[in-house]
Design an enzyme around this catalytic site. Sequence first.
Site, PDB file in Angstrom:
ATOM      1  N   GLU A 287      57.325  -7.475-107.341  1.00 13.18           N
ATOM      2  CA  GLU A 287      58.514  -8.302-107.073  1.00 13.18           C
ATOM      3  C   GLU A 287      58.148  -9.510-106.218  1.00 13.18           C
ATOM      4  O   GLU A 287      58.692  -9.708-105.138  1.00 13.18           O
ATOM      5  CB  GLU A 287      59.572  -7.457-106.348  1.00 13.18           C
ATOM      6  CG  GLU A 287      59.979  -6.203-107.091  1.00 13.18           C
ATOM      7  CD  GLU A 287      60.687  -5.184-106.204  1.00 13.18           C
ATOM      8  OE1 GLU A 287      60.977  -5.491-105.036  1.00 13.18           O
ATOM      9  OE2 GLU A 287      60.929  -4.064-106.687  1.00 13.18           O
ATOM     10  N   PRO A 288      57.209 -10.322-106.668  1.00  8.03           N
ATOM     11  CA  PRO A 288      56.792 -11.453-105.834  1.00  8.03           C
ATOM     12  C   PRO A 288      57.807 -12.589-105.879  1.00  8.03           C
ATOM     13  O   PRO A 288      58.354 -12.907-106.935  1.00  8.03           O
ATOM     14  CB  PRO A 288      55.487 -11.903-106.504  1.00  8.03           C
ATOM     15  CG  PRO A 288      55.704 -11.565-107.947  1.00  8.03           C
ATOM     16  CD  PRO A 288      56.531 -10.310-107.967  1.00  8.03           C
ATOM     17  N   ARG A 290      57.761 -15.474-102.918  1.00  6.87           N
ATOM     18  CA  ARG A 290      57.045 -16.570-102.266  1.00  6.87           C
ATOM     19  C   ARG A 290      55.737 -16.924-102.971  1.00  6.87           C
ATOM     20  O   ARG A 290      55.397 -18.094-103.089  1.00  6.87           O
ATOM     21  CB  ARG A 290      56.738 -16.159-100.827  1.00  6.87           C
ATOM     22  CG  ARG A 290      56.211 -17.255 -99.947  1.00  6.87           C
ATOM     23  CD  ARG A 290      55.751 -16.698 -98.593  1.00  6.87           C
ATOM     24  NE  ARG A 290      56.591 -15.676 -98.059  1.00  6.87           N
ATOM     25  CZ  ARG A 290      57.519 -15.859 -97.099  1.00  6.87           C
ATOM     26  NH1 ARG A 290      57.696 -17.049 -96.595  1.00  6.87           N
ATOM     27  NH2 ARG A 290      58.239 -14.852 -96.665  1.00  6.87           N
ATOM     28  N   TYR A 330      62.318 -18.802 -88.091  1.00  9.87           N
ATOM     29  CA  TYR A 330      61.111 -17.966 -87.950  1.00  9.87           C
ATOM     30  C   TYR A 330      59.996 -18.682 -87.200  1.00  9.87           C
ATOM     31  O   TYR A 330      58.866 -18.211 -87.215  1.00  9.87           O
ATOM     32  CB  TYR A 330      60.537 -17.595 -89.323  1.00  9.87           C
ATOM     33  CG  TYR A 330      61.518 -17.088 -90.343  1.00  9.87           C
ATOM     34  CD1 TYR A 330      62.066 -15.812 -90.251  1.00  9.87           C
ATOM     35  CD2 TYR A 330      61.879 -17.881 -91.432  1.00  9.87           C
ATOM     36  CE1 TYR A 330      62.954 -15.346 -91.213  1.00  9.87           C
ATOM     37  CE2 TYR A 330      62.767 -17.414 -92.392  1.00  9.87           C
ATOM     38  CZ  TYR A 330      63.300 -16.146 -92.270  1.00  9.87           C
ATOM     39  OH  TYR A 330      64.177 -15.697 -93.223  1.00  9.87           O
ATOM     40  N   CYS A 356      73.165 -31.207 -84.461  1.00  9.01           N
ATOM     41  CA  CYS A 356      73.321 -31.099 -83.004  1.00  9.01           C
ATOM     42  C   CYS A 356      72.871 -29.756 -82.469  1.00  9.01           C
ATOM     43  O   CYS A 356      73.677 -28.964 -81.975  1.00  9.01           O
ATOM     44  CB  CYS A 356      74.777 -31.345 -82.642  1.00  9.01           C
ATOM     45  SG  CYS A 356      75.316 -32.938 -83.224  1.00  9.01           S
ATOM     46  N   GLU A 357      71.611 -29.456 -82.648  1.00  6.83           N
ATOM     47  CA  GLU A 357      71.018 -28.228 -82.110  1.00  6.83           C
ATOM     48  C   GLU A 357      69.569 -28.531 -81.765  1.00  6.83           C
ATOM     49  O   GLU A 357      68.868 -29.175 -82.556  1.00  6.83           O
ATOM     50  CB  GLU A 357      70.990 -27.124 -83.177  1.00  6.83           C
ATOM     51  CG  GLU A 357      72.318 -26.737 -83.713  1.00  6.83           C
ATOM     52  CD  GLU A 357      72.608 -25.245 -83.568  1.00  6.83           C
ATOM     53  OE1 GLU A 357      71.861 -24.542 -82.856  1.00  6.83           O
ATOM     54  OE2 GLU A 357      73.598 -24.820 -84.158  1.00  6.83           O
ATOM     55  N   TYR A 385      62.462 -19.735-100.226  1.00  6.27           N
ATOM     56  CA  TYR A 385      63.342 -19.603 -99.062  1.00  6.27           C
ATOM     57  C   TYR A 385      63.618 -20.977 -98.425  1.00  6.27           C
ATOM     58  O   TYR A 385      63.708 -21.105 -97.217  1.00  6.27           O
ATOM     59  CB  TYR A 385      62.743 -18.602 -98.053  1.00  6.27           C
ATOM     60  CG  TYR A 385      62.381 -17.294 -98.711  1.00  6.27           C
ATOM     61  CD1 TYR A 385      63.375 -16.463 -99.205  1.00  6.27           C
ATOM     62  CD2 TYR A 385      61.047 -16.907 -98.906  1.00  6.27           C
ATOM     63  CE1 TYR A 385      63.058 -15.274 -99.853  1.00  6.27           C
ATOM     64  CE2 TYR A 385      60.720 -15.725 -99.554  1.00  6.27           C
ATOM     65  CZ  TYR A 385      61.743 -14.918-100.021  1.00  6.27           C
ATOM     66  OH  TYR A 385      61.429 -13.744-100.670  1.00  6.27           O
TER      67      TYR A 385
HETATM   68  N1  LLP Z   1      61.455  -7.346-103.085  1.00  2.00           N
HETATM   69  C1  LLP Z   1      62.332  -7.056-102.094  1.00  2.00           C
HETATM   70  C2  LLP Z   1      63.043  -5.778-102.133  1.00  2.00           C
HETATM   71  C3  LLP Z   1      62.548  -7.969-101.052  1.00  2.00           C
HETATM   72  O1  LLP Z   1      63.406  -7.671-100.088  1.00  2.00           O
HETATM   73  C4  LLP Z   1      61.851  -9.203-101.049  1.00  2.00           C
HETATM   74  C5  LLP Z   1      62.058 -10.201 -99.972  1.00  2.00           C
HETATM   75  C6  LLP Z   1      60.969  -9.467-102.108  1.00  2.00           C
HETATM   76  C7  LLP Z   1      60.787  -8.513-103.099  1.00  2.00           C
HETATM   77  C8  LLP Z   1      60.204 -10.752-102.211  1.00  2.00           C
HETATM   78  O2  LLP Z   1      59.345 -10.950-101.148  1.00  2.00           O
HETATM   79  P1  LLP Z   1      58.240 -12.122-101.188  1.00  2.00           P
HETATM   80  O3  LLP Z   1      57.292 -11.818-102.322  1.00  2.00           O
HETATM   81  O4  LLP Z   1      58.930 -13.407-101.418  1.00  2.00           O
HETATM   82  O5  LLP Z   1      57.585 -12.051 -99.872  1.00  2.00           O
HETATM   83  N2  LLP Z   1      63.534 -15.689 -95.798  1.00  2.00           N
HETATM   84  C9  LLP Z   1      62.247 -15.149 -95.409  1.00  2.00           C
HETATM   85  C10 LLP Z   1      61.731 -14.098 -96.385  1.00  2.00           C
HETATM   86  C11 LLP Z   1      62.702 -12.957 -96.620  1.00  2.00           C
HETATM   87  C12 LLP Z   1      62.193 -11.974 -97.637  1.00  2.00           C
HETATM   88  C13 LLP Z   1      63.236 -10.997 -98.017  1.00  2.00           C
HETATM   89  N3  LLP Z   1      62.854 -10.049 -99.007  1.00  2.00           N
HETATM   90  C14 LLP Z   1      61.278 -16.319 -95.231  1.00  2.00           C
HETATM   91  O6  LLP Z   1      61.681 -17.465 -95.352  1.00  2.00           O
HETATM   92  O7  LLP Z   1      60.120 -16.104 -94.920  1.00  2.00           O
END
Ligand code: LLP
Length: 431
Positions: A287-288, A290, A330, A356-357, A385
Amino acid sequence: MHEFCYVGKKLFCEGVAIETLAEKYGTPLYVYSQGTLTRHFQELDGAMAPVEHRVCFAVKSNSNQSVLRTLANLGSGFDIVSGGELQRVIAAGGDARNCVFAGVGKTEAEIEFALRQGVYSFNAESEPELQRINRVAARLKKIAPVAVRVNPNVDAHTHAKITTGTYENKFGIALEHTEGVYARAAKLKHLRLRGLQMHIGSQLTAVAPFEQAVRKVVPLLEKLKVRHRLEFFSIGGGLGIVYQPALASGAAAWWQSAAGKKIMTPRIYAAQLLPLLQPLGLRILMEPGRFISGNSGLLVTRVEFVKRTGKKNFVIVDAAMNDLIRPAFYDAYHEIVPLTQKGGARISSDVVGPICESGDFFCKDRALPKVGEGDYLALLSAGAYGFVMASNYNTRSLAAEVLVNGQRAALVRERQPVAEIWSGEKVAPWL
Ligand code: LLP
């Protein structure tokens, strides 16, 4: 970010000078490379080829319909986390049957919609959720395919706000409780136990935590797959990307450094995990988010003012934390480069937005080329994201988005008209 590079002094996305897009569509502007999306998908898909698998792109990282269509055309499935995301996938031409539905708080309405659409699996995160899915399925006279999200209690060594696989987090079911949960779920007549899922966190830059988690889960999987005739194991997403190129400080060739820096590539990931996964004889899901979308996009912004205070040089740009919240939320690093290189000395700068932050910043005390009003800057690695976390804070419009493919560029989301922001509001009748 191979598809983003300087040609002469101008930053290009594939065959298009990004400045021409900024002039045409205005800023703040997200620009995505279809070539990068495609390459990243294919690298991961190819690395996992030795085992039966499906890459399910995490829609939450970038849900623009052109991005989803690009991936659907490549054969991607989708990891969704709301009924809205499922509707988007379908609208973009994706197939619900290749969707896995994650999330700790699925509503009855979402479950019903997803069941009617025929999703591949509900990845359930609690027993009450399993009971709810069973109840909805019974009402619809359907059998719901489910997997349980196991929490292997592994520290992913990433930012606390994106760690998900320890017992401190709200996600999944504790490893030692999972067997019992499957036994009880097997008694629910409208469920089909189809698989097991995990996701330990996001932006992981080493394979070790994945490996550790898989090793912890495999003995359980061996039992469950026989007992419940499971079909798949999803190892979740979480593959990290390079945000901070090693050569960033001063080198024009910042985009090349991703190759030079030792990072977890799909090849390394697959080489270490496949020996553990192959003997399971299960379909492997990933489930990629990013990894596929992150370095496929950047955010273009225009310099409005340069302001020198006693201590600092502030570069005030027209993008803000409502457009890209990652630095504020983050403390995330996003590389910042000019769309036109001018050379000359660098100056320690804070790049900030108009909100304004004090948290409305993109970088602090970073050595950047000198810029002035009207110059364009690009915030790199903003394809994941980025836009999806944007808001209307300060009654600011959502940015426009453009997709580039070779020499072609298409506006894939119009800039939000300002009046649309309050179009759903009503003034109370007594006012
Ligand atoms: N599968 C599930 C169940 C998840 O909760 C997530 C991400 C992914 C897959 C995908 O993860 P990735 O491959 O993108 O790392 N907003 C944050 C990241 C939050 C991720 C939430 N879940 C940021 O900007 O770093």
